[in-house]
Design an enzyme around this catalytic site. Structure first.
Site, short mmCIF file in Angstrom:
data_model
loop_
_atom_site.label_atom_id
_atom_site.label_comp_id
_atom_site.label_asym_id
_atom_site.label_seq_id
_atom_site.Cartn_x
_atom_site.Cartn_y
_atom_site.Cartn_z
N THR A 285 130.27 86.37 24.47
CA THR A 285 131.57 86.89 24.06
C THR A 285 131.93 88.05 24.99
O THR A 285 131.06 88.79 25.43
CB THR A 285 131.58 87.30 22.57
OG1 THR A 285 132.92 87.55 22.18
CG2 THR A 285 130.74 88.54 22.29
N CYS B 169 135.38 95.68 18.40
CA CYS B 169 134.87 94.52 17.66
C CYS B 169 133.34 94.54 17.70
O CYS B 169 132.75 95.18 18.57
CB CYS B 169 135.36 93.22 18.30
SG CYS B 169 137.16 93.14 18.44
N HIS C 53 132.29 87.01 16.65
CA HIS C 53 132.99 88.18 17.19
C HIS C 53 133.91 88.71 16.09
O HIS C 53 134.95 88.13 15.81
CB HIS C 53 133.77 87.70 18.43
CG HIS C 53 134.58 88.74 19.14
ND1 HIS C 53 134.62 88.80 20.51
CD2 HIS C 53 135.38 89.72 18.71
CE1 HIS C 53 135.42 89.79 20.88
NE2 HIS C 53 135.90 90.36 19.80
#
Lengths: 290, 152
Positions: B13, B19, B36
């Site tokens: 990711t 995040c 995520h």
């Protein structure tokens, strides 16, 4: 601080903005502007017309019937998108400049500016003063133009600035730029904006987006909106490279932008969704990040 | 959100910002999974959490367990190795922009419901991390522009 002469030379060589981009920004700055005014500017520019029609007919907009007139296209895309396209077309050399000095990729500056623009416009709606969300959008698009030139002057300094910031030996990336180059991306950006004869509110946004309390009182709510929009983009992982998040949030934003935690979360979700749609409509479908 | 147990494959990711990436590794099945997480609570937008449960900490944990169940894991959380990365934090005394911190807390809370907790974490700071994990080694690699990479 004065801008070093070699950087001044680079700024002087930047191509002027297109007539349509300049006219669109001035029309959008008037809160009473109409779709008709925007469409008229687009129609006078064949390349922009082609791009607006391409984007509105892209799968990202999901329209069933093909749109072939500019005025209908503009009513679907909105004026923001048209300004974005016009700037991207005439200043692609700036926006697509690979930001090697920031250890970033080609296109990163445009993406960061686009998400900042959308988030700034949404955050401006919570402004306590009179802030035109459309101007916040344009301000967001342009806030980091200085990085296109600063990138070359930074050379390999980014690593040292990041290390110093991580060790809390420097306050933020702006201070690091100043120490390494003698100027920073906000000062260079303001000089580019003057070279382009941009109006005062945009000059203030570009110059003070990391120090909003220093902006002219008249434009402070606007500058705070873009200050926060910039943070929202970086928090979403859409920064411009090594400098991402190495800036300080001005805690006085509450005086100008009254946004709650829940409202901010909504802004993050909505901005992210619109950003994806615009990116897909401009550049085609991308692998979605989970 | 993704899961795999195919040798040679990896999950990644990009640019987490505030995040948080939640990684689960099942030592029994050698399945790895990653999600995520963007925001702490799905109550902010229940409709979206139905379409994208991975966006929110509270719905991400059961959704990720479900993904692993499809690949042969028990799906209860028992015996899982959990790692958390990301959650860059913006200092804000108004408790509004500190979403990275709130994401990490909300994820830990959601994990506790299943009796899970992170074995390793690399959270906070002013760092936007990119993360990858591979089936063969189960090692988590973290990169961030302007810095040398590291492992967790």
């Amino acid at each position: 601080m004065a801008i070093p002469p070699d950087i001044k030379d680079s700024i002087a060589k930047i191509k002027p903005l297109s007539q349509s981009a300049v006219r669109l920004m001035s029309v959008m700055a008037d809160p009473d502007h109409t779709v008709g005014q925007i469409a008229a500017i687009v129609e006078s520019d064949p390349i922009l017309t082609g791009n607006v029609l391409r984007v509105v007919n892209s799968p990202a907009f999901g329209l069933r019937a093909k749109i072939s007139t500019v005025s209908r296209a503009v009513s679907y895309t909105g004026g923001n998108m048209v300004v974005g396209l016009a700037l991207h077309l005439c200043a692609s050399g700036i926006f697509n400049h690979p930001l090697e000095g920031y250890e970033s990729q080609r296109g990163a500056l445009w993406r960061h500016c686009l998400l900042t623009a959308i988030a700034s416009r949404e955050i401006a709606r919570f402004s306590s003063g009179k802030t035109d969300p459309e101007v916040a959008y344009t301000g967001g698009l342009l806030h980091d133009v200085g990085k296109a030139i600063m990138s070359g002057s930074l050379g390999n300094s980014a690593r040292e600035i990041v290390a110093a910031a991580d060790a809390e030996k420097t306050t933020d990336f702006v201070a690091g730029e100043l120490a390494a180059v003698g100027t920073d991306h906000t000062e260079v950006g303001q000089a580019i904006a003057k070279h382009w004869s941009l109006p005062d509110p945009l000059l203030e946004v570009i110059r003070y987006h990391h120090a909003p309390s220093k902006a002219h009182e008249k434009y402070r709510p606007l500058v705070y909106a873009v200050h926060l929009g910039d943070f929202i983009a970086m928090m979403g992982g859409t920064g411009t490279g090594a400098d991402t998040l190495l800036y300080n949030l001005d805690h006085d934003y509450k005086k100008f932008i009254n946004v709650s935690a829940g409202e901010l979360e909504k802004v993050i979700l909505d901005s992210g969704q619109e950003y994806q749609q615009v990116v897909e409509s401009m550049f085609g479908s991308e692998e979605e990040q989970q | 959100m993704g899961a795999t147990r195919t040798p040679g494959q990896e999950l990644r990711t990009l640019a987490l910002g505030s995040c948080v990436a939640l990684i689960m590794l099942d030592p029994k099945t050698r399945c790895i999974a990653m999600v995520h997480v963007v925001l702490p609570e799905s109550s902010i937008d229940p409709a979206r959490s139905l379409k994208k449960p991975g966006h929110f900490a509270d719905t991400a944990v059961p959704a990720l367990l479900e993904e692993m169940k499809k690949l042969g894991s028990e799906g209860t959380g028992k015996g899982m190795i959990v790692k958390l990365m990301g959650g860059a934090n913006v200092m804000d005394p108004n408790n509004t922009f500190n979403i990275g911190k709130r994401n990490a807390l909300a994820l830990k809370k959601a994990l506790w419901k299943y009796g899970m907790g992170p074995r390793a974490e690399d959270l906070g700071g002013r760092i936007s991390r990119s993360v990858s994990v591979d089936v063969d080694s189960g090692k988590v690699k973290i990169t961030s522009p302007g810095r040398d990479g590291w492992e967790l």
